[in-house]
Design a protein around this motif. Structure first.
Motif, PDB file in Angstrom:
ATOM      1  N   THR A  99      -3.703   6.058 -10.873  1.00  0.00           N
ATOM      2  CA  THR A  99      -2.481   5.296 -10.607  1.00  0.00           C
ATOM      3  C   THR A  99      -1.936   4.771 -11.936  1.00  0.00           C
ATOM      4  OG1 THR A  99      -3.502   4.572  -8.520  1.00  0.00           O
ATOM      5  CG2 THR A  99      -1.480   3.466  -9.182  1.00  0.00           C
ATOM      6  N   PRO A 100      -1.066   5.527 -12.598  1.00  0.00           N
ATOM      7  CA  PRO A 100      -0.488   5.040 -13.854  1.00  0.00           C
ATOM      8  C   PRO A 100       0.312   3.763 -13.628  1.00  0.00           C
ATOM      9  CG  PRO A 100      -0.083   7.397 -13.560  1.00  0.00           C
ATOM     10  CD  PRO A 100      -0.613   6.885 -12.260  1.00  0.00           C
ATOM     11  N   VAL A 101       0.137   2.802 -14.509  1.00  0.00           N
ATOM     12  CA  VAL A 101       0.801   1.512 -14.361  1.00  0.00           C
ATOM     13  C   VAL A 101       2.317   1.659 -14.391  1.00  0.00           C
ATOM     14  CG1 VAL A 101       1.170  -0.723 -15.467  1.00  0.00           C
ATOM     15  CG2 VAL A 101      -1.133   0.189 -15.268  1.00  0.00           C
ATOM     16  N   ALA A 102       2.835   2.525 -15.294  1.00  0.00           N
ATOM     17  CA  ALA A 102       4.284   2.709 -15.389  1.00  0.00           C
ATOM     18  C   ALA A 102       4.844   3.287 -14.093  1.00  0.00           C
ATOM     19  CB  ALA A 102       4.614   3.625 -16.563  1.00  0.00           C
ATOM     20  N   THR A 103       4.137   4.260 -13.512  1.00  0.00           N
ATOM     21  CA  THR A 103       4.582   4.849 -12.250  1.00  0.00           C
ATOM     22  C   THR A 103       4.547   3.813 -11.130  1.00  0.00           C
ATOM     23  OG1 THR A 103       3.656   6.964 -12.971  1.00  0.00           O
ATOM     24  CG2 THR A 103       4.221   6.758 -10.640  1.00  0.00           C
ATOM     25  N   LEU A 104       3.507   2.996 -11.115  1.00  0.00           N
ATOM     26  CA  LEU A 104       3.395   1.954 -10.093  1.00  0.00           C
ATOM     27  C   LEU A 104       4.550   0.964 -10.204  1.00  0.00           C
ATOM     28  CD1 LEU A 104       1.393   0.951  -7.864  1.00  0.00           C
ATOM     29  CD2 LEU A 104       0.443  -0.565  -9.604  1.00  0.00           C
ATOM     30  N   LEU A 105       4.910   0.615 -11.426  1.00  0.00           N
ATOM     31  CA  LEU A 105       6.014  -0.315 -11.644  1.00  0.00           C
ATOM     32  C   LEU A 105       7.328   0.266 -11.142  1.00  0.00           C
ATOM     33  CD1 LEU A 105       7.072  -2.954 -12.900  1.00  0.00           C
ATOM     34  CD2 LEU A 105       7.267  -1.735 -15.064  1.00  0.00           C
ATOM     35  N   LEU A 106       7.590   1.528 -11.470  1.00  0.00           N
ATOM     36  CA  LEU A 106       8.835   2.162 -11.032  1.00  0.00           C
ATOM     37  C   LEU A 106       8.855   2.351  -9.520  1.00  0.00           C
ATOM     38  CD1 LEU A 106       9.241   4.809 -13.872  1.00  0.00           C
ATOM     39  CD2 LEU A 106      10.509   2.675 -13.583  1.00  0.00           C
ATOM     40  N   ALA A 107       7.712   2.707  -8.945  1.00  0.00           N
ATOM     41  CA  ALA A 107       7.642   2.853  -7.492  1.00  0.00           C
ATOM     42  C   ALA A 107       7.916   1.515  -6.811  1.00  0.00           C
ATOM     43  CB  ALA A 107       6.270   3.385  -7.082  1.00  0.00           C
ATOM     44  N   GLY A 108       7.394   0.430  -7.402  1.00  0.00           N
ATOM     45  CA  GLY A 108       7.645  -0.885  -6.839  1.00  0.00           C
ATOM     46  C   GLY A 108       9.116  -1.259  -6.870  1.00  0.00           C
ATOM     47  N   VAL A 109       9.794  -0.943  -7.975  1.00  0.00           N
ATOM     48  CA  VAL A 109      11.226  -1.222  -8.079  1.00  0.00           C
ATOM     49  C   VAL A 109      12.005  -0.429  -7.033  1.00  0.00           C
ATOM     50  CG1 VAL A 109      13.258  -0.986  -9.553  1.00  0.00           C
ATOM     51  CG2 VAL A 109      11.107  -1.846 -10.511  1.00  0.00           C
ATOM     52  N   ALA A 110      11.658   0.864  -6.881  1.00  0.00           N
ATOM     53  CA  ALA A 110      12.361   1.711  -5.914  1.00  0.00           C
ATOM     54  C   ALA A 110      12.165   1.202  -4.489  1.00  0.00           C
ATOM     55  CB  ALA A 110      11.879   3.152  -6.038  1.00  0.00           C
ATOM     56  N   VAL A 111      10.930   0.855  -4.141  1.00  0.00           N
ATOM     57  CA  VAL A 111      10.644   0.378  -2.783  1.00  0.00           C
ATOM     58  C   VAL A 111      11.320  -0.968  -2.542  1.00  0.00           C
ATOM     59  CG1 VAL A 111       8.810  -0.440  -1.255  1.00  0.00           C
ATOM     60  CG2 VAL A 111       8.501   1.681  -2.539  1.00  0.00           C
ATOM     61  N   GLN A 112      11.292  -1.861  -3.530  1.00  0.00           N
ATOM     62  CA  GLN A 112      11.977  -3.148  -3.376  1.00  0.00           C
ATOM     63  C   GLN A 112      13.469  -2.955  -3.110  1.00  0.00           C
ATOM     64  OE1 GLN A 112      11.061  -6.667  -5.960  1.00  0.00           O
ATOM     65  NE2 GLN A 112       9.867  -5.167  -7.094  1.00  0.00           N
ATOM     66  N   THR A 113      14.085  -2.033  -3.843  1.00  0.00           N
ATOM     67  CA  THR A 113      15.519  -1.789  -3.663  1.00  0.00           C
ATOM     68  C   THR A 113      15.814  -1.267  -2.263  1.00  0.00           C
ATOM     69  OG1 THR A 113      15.712  -1.275  -6.019  1.00  0.00           O
ATOM     70  CG2 THR A 113      17.514  -0.565  -4.586  1.00  0.00           C
ATOM     71  N   PHE A 114      15.000  -0.324  -1.812  1.00  0.00           N
ATOM     72  CA  PHE A 114      15.206   0.231  -0.468  1.00  0.00           C
ATOM     73  C   PHE A 114      15.002  -0.836   0.612  1.00  0.00           C
ATOM     74  CE2 PHE A 114      13.272   2.092   3.359  1.00  0.00           C
ATOM     75  CZ  PHE A 114      14.345   2.872   3.794  1.00  0.00           C
ATOM     76  N   LEU A 115      13.926  -1.609   0.486  1.00  0.00           N
ATOM     77  CA  LEU A 115      13.661  -2.646   1.490  1.00  0.00           C
ATOM     78  C   LEU A 115      14.723  -3.738   1.454  1.00  0.00           C
ATOM     79  CD1 LEU A 115       9.771  -2.981   1.225  1.00  0.00           C
ATOM     80  CD2 LEU A 115      11.110  -1.718   2.914  1.00  0.00           C
ATOM     81  N   PHE A 136       0.824  -1.205   0.000  1.00  0.00           N
ATOM     82  CA  PHE A 136       0.000   0.000   0.000  1.00  0.00           C
ATOM     83  C   PHE A 136       0.861   1.260   0.000  1.00  0.00           C
ATOM     84  CE2 PHE A 136      -3.054  -3.163   1.593  1.00  0.00           C
ATOM     85  CZ  PHE A 136      -4.055  -2.960   0.646  1.00  0.00           C
ATOM     86  N   GLY A 137       2.110   1.156   0.474  1.00  0.00           N
ATOM     87  CA  GLY A 137       3.044   2.269   0.340  1.00  0.00           C
ATOM     88  C   GLY A 137       3.384   2.529  -1.109  1.00  0.00           C
ATOM     89  N   VAL A 138       3.628   1.454  -1.876  1.00  0.00           N
ATOM     90  CA  VAL A 138       3.901   1.594  -3.312  1.00  0.00           C
ATOM     91  C   VAL A 138       2.701   2.225  -4.007  1.00  0.00           C
ATOM     92  CG1 VAL A 138       4.216   0.285  -5.455  1.00  0.00           C
ATOM     93  CG2 VAL A 138       5.559  -0.294  -3.426  1.00  0.00           C
ATOM     94  N   TYR A 139       1.515   1.775  -3.642  1.00  0.00           N
ATOM     95  CA  TYR A 139       0.299   2.341  -4.251  1.00  0.00           C
ATOM     96  C   TYR A 139       0.165   3.829  -3.931  1.00  0.00           C
ATOM     97  CZ  TYR A 139      -4.638   3.261  -5.110  1.00  0.00           C
ATOM     98  OH  TYR A 139      -5.815   3.807  -5.552  1.00  0.00           O
ATOM     99  N   ALA A 140       0.434   4.204  -2.674  1.00  0.00           N
ATOM    100  CA  ALA A 140       0.316   5.619  -2.285  1.00  0.00           C
ATOM    101  C   ALA A 140       1.331   6.487  -3.024  1.00  0.00           C
ATOM    102  CB  ALA A 140       0.510   5.755  -0.773  1.00  0.00           C
ATOM    103  N   ILE A 141       2.552   5.980  -3.213  1.00  0.00           N
ATOM    104  CA  ILE A 141       3.574   6.734  -3.927  1.00  0.00           C
ATOM    105  C   ILE A 141       3.173   6.954  -5.385  1.00  0.00           C
ATOM    106  CG2 ILE A 141       5.959   6.639  -4.789  1.00  0.00           C
ATOM    107  CD1 ILE A 141       6.659   5.106  -2.199  1.00  0.00           C
ATOM    108  N   ALA A 142       2.570   5.950  -6.002  1.00  0.00           N
ATOM    109  CA  ALA A 142       2.269   6.005  -7.434  1.00  0.00           C
ATOM    110  C   ALA A 142       0.963   6.721  -7.757  1.00  0.00           C
ATOM    111  CB  ALA A 142       2.221   4.591  -7.999  1.00  0.00           C
ATOM    112  N   THR A 143       0.134   6.965  -6.762  1.00  0.00           N
ATOM    113  CA  THR A 143      -1.189   7.541  -7.016  1.00  0.00           C
ATOM    114  C   THR A 143      -1.141   9.065  -6.925  1.00  0.00           C
ATOM    115  OG1 THR A 143      -2.260   5.558  -6.124  1.00  0.00           O
ATOM    116  CG2 THR A 143      -3.592   7.559  -6.281  1.00  0.00           C
ATOM    117  N   ARG A 144      -1.663   9.703  -7.944  1.00  0.00           N
ATOM    118  CA  ARG A 144      -1.748  11.169  -7.987  1.00  0.00           C
ATOM    119  C   ARG A 144      -3.112  11.570  -8.536  1.00  0.00           C
ATOM    120  NH1 ARG A 144       1.840  10.642  -5.270  1.00  0.00           N
ATOM    121  NH2 ARG A 144       3.942  11.550  -5.267  1.00  0.00           N
ATOM    122  N   GLY A 145      -3.826  12.390  -7.761  1.00  0.00           N
ATOM    123  CA  GLY A 145      -5.125  12.868  -8.226  1.00  0.00           C
ATOM    124  C   GLY A 145      -6.130  11.767  -8.478  1.00  0.00           C
ATOM    125  N   GLY A 146      -6.056  10.708  -7.694  1.00  0.00           N
ATOM    126  CA  GLY A 146      -6.997   9.604  -7.850  1.00  0.00           C
ATOM    127  C   GLY A 146      -6.676   8.650  -8.969  1.00  0.00           C
TER     128      GLY A 146
END
Length: 387
Positions: A200-216, A188-198
């Motif tokens: 959730t672009p799929v490309a943004t969600l994918l990149l957010a997931g990669v970034a969060v995975q790397t950090f974790l 849900f953190g990845v979802y919150a990062i990728a969501t803007r104005g209601g």
């Protein structure tokens, strides 16, 4: 043939295969048990309600104006409709030791394959799997953090009539709980990062997931440096494990996974339409953003339920959907239930191999050893667009 008829036919065939694999797996071990004995042991363990029994009751309770009062207790009595002659040792091995592990493997494989199928359709990416939204990494952080810095999970709850009750979780249950919470927090953190104005672009969600995975992943590495004597336990959890499975874990997973799968299956047609693109899906009347939220939430929850007890098991959610897509086609109304059932079959078979070795291996090693070569084979023999 209509999609749901094809789905029922393929699902019945794979369910029959799963039943055969379960019986064979329960027969294999240090003590070899004939398959027919396995079946008889399982049937003997089945129980149906046979009546109501009165127990000693609860109390005495102090009731103002009445005095001490003992309430009668009622319990359902269960009885088995079968009584096959089976050796007591074999019965205990099958029902008490092997069957919980096998059923947990089936449920975890079912959950991971279902989530992987949805993620590949959602992202329209053959490399997608449940870990792409950070679920596995979040679960790893939660579990490893609890292993390294264990906390006492106990409290006293005041219940009406019964009074104060001490509630405590074991170390293993605490690890599973923290893994589940960590998985959901990451997703849900990845979802919150990728969501803007209601939206959730799929490309943004994918990149957010990669970034969060790397950090974790970095957090897990740091925790491993602090682990000390717990490092071996951490490595075993990160490789995936099913040893020591208990009926309580099977029950919890069985309560969580099927309802979430039903939600995913209800959106199978919408997922088919999303493959055409979001604009086309909107034009066909699909509530795109709501559908994406439901699919993400259900996939995250079903994956978290799987990894909470079994640790991080790779390649099931990546390889199994590909294998079934080659057989039944890309229609998610057929692909989703068949892939989920085959995921359970695959993980039961992999865990059977893992525990049959001279020294038991983590099941994640077996799934990776089988999955990676198969995936390379697909890449060599097919275009990426065909996967």
């Amino acid at each position: 043939m209509r999609p749901w008829v094809r789905s029922a036919a393929w699902s019945a065939a794979i369910a029959a295969l799963l039943a055969v694999v379960v019986v064979v797996s329960a027969a294999i071990g240090p003590v070899r048990i004939p398959p027919e004995t396995v079946v008889k042991s399982v049937l003997n363990a089945l129980a149906v309600p046979a009546g109501i029994e009165t127990t000693g009751g609860v109390g005495p309770l102090s009731v103002p104006g009445v005095g001490p009062l003992t309430l009668p207790g009622l319990d359902l009595a269960f009885a088995s409709p079968f009584a096959f002659p089976v050796d007591a040792v074999h019965q205990q091995i099958v029902v008490g030791v092997r069957l919980p592990r096998i059923l947990l493997a089936a449920l975890v494989g079912f959950a991971l394959a279902a989530a992987g199928t949805v993620m590949q359709g959602f992202f329209r990416n053959p490399m997608a799997d449940p870990s792409i939204i950070g679920v596995s990494s979040g679960a790893a952080v939660g579990a490893v953090a609890f292993i390294v810095f264990p906390v006492a999970l106990s409290t006293t709850v005041a219940l009406p009539v019964v009074g104060p009750v001490e509630v405590a979780l074991s170390r293993g249950a605490g690890t599973s709980l923290f893994a589940f919470v960590g998985a959901l927090a990451a997703a849900f953190g990845v979802y919150a990062i990728a969501t803007r104005g209601g939206r959730t672009p799929v490309a943004t969600l994918l990149l957010a997931g990669v970034a969060v995975q790397t950090f974790l992943g970095a957090v897990v590495s740091y925790l491993q440096l602090q682990a000390g004597e717990s490092l071996r336990q951490i490595v075993a959890w990160l490789m995936g494990h099913l040893s020591g499975a208990a009926w309580s874990e099977v029950a919890i997973t069985a309560v969580v996974v099927p309802p979430l799968f039903a939600v995913l299956l209800a959106y199978a047609r919408d997922l088919n339409v999303l493959l055409l693109g979001e604009e086309e899906a909107r034009g066909l009347g699909i509530a795109v953003e709501r559908t994406k939220r439901v699919l993400l939430a259900a996939s995250a929850l079903v994956t978290a339920a799987g990894v909470a007890f079994a640790g991080v098991i790779g390649f099931v959610g990546l390889i199994v959907p590909h294998m079934l897509r080659l057989v039944v086609g890309p229609d998610h109304r057929v692909l989703l239930p068949t892939a989920a059932l085959f995921g359970g079959t695959f993980l039961v078979a992999a865990d059977t191999v893992a525990r049959s070795a001279a020294a038991e291996y983590p099941v994640g090693i077996i799934t990776a050893a089988v999955g990676a070569p198969f995936f390379v084979y697909l890449l060599v023999t097919r275009e990426v667009s065909e996967l």
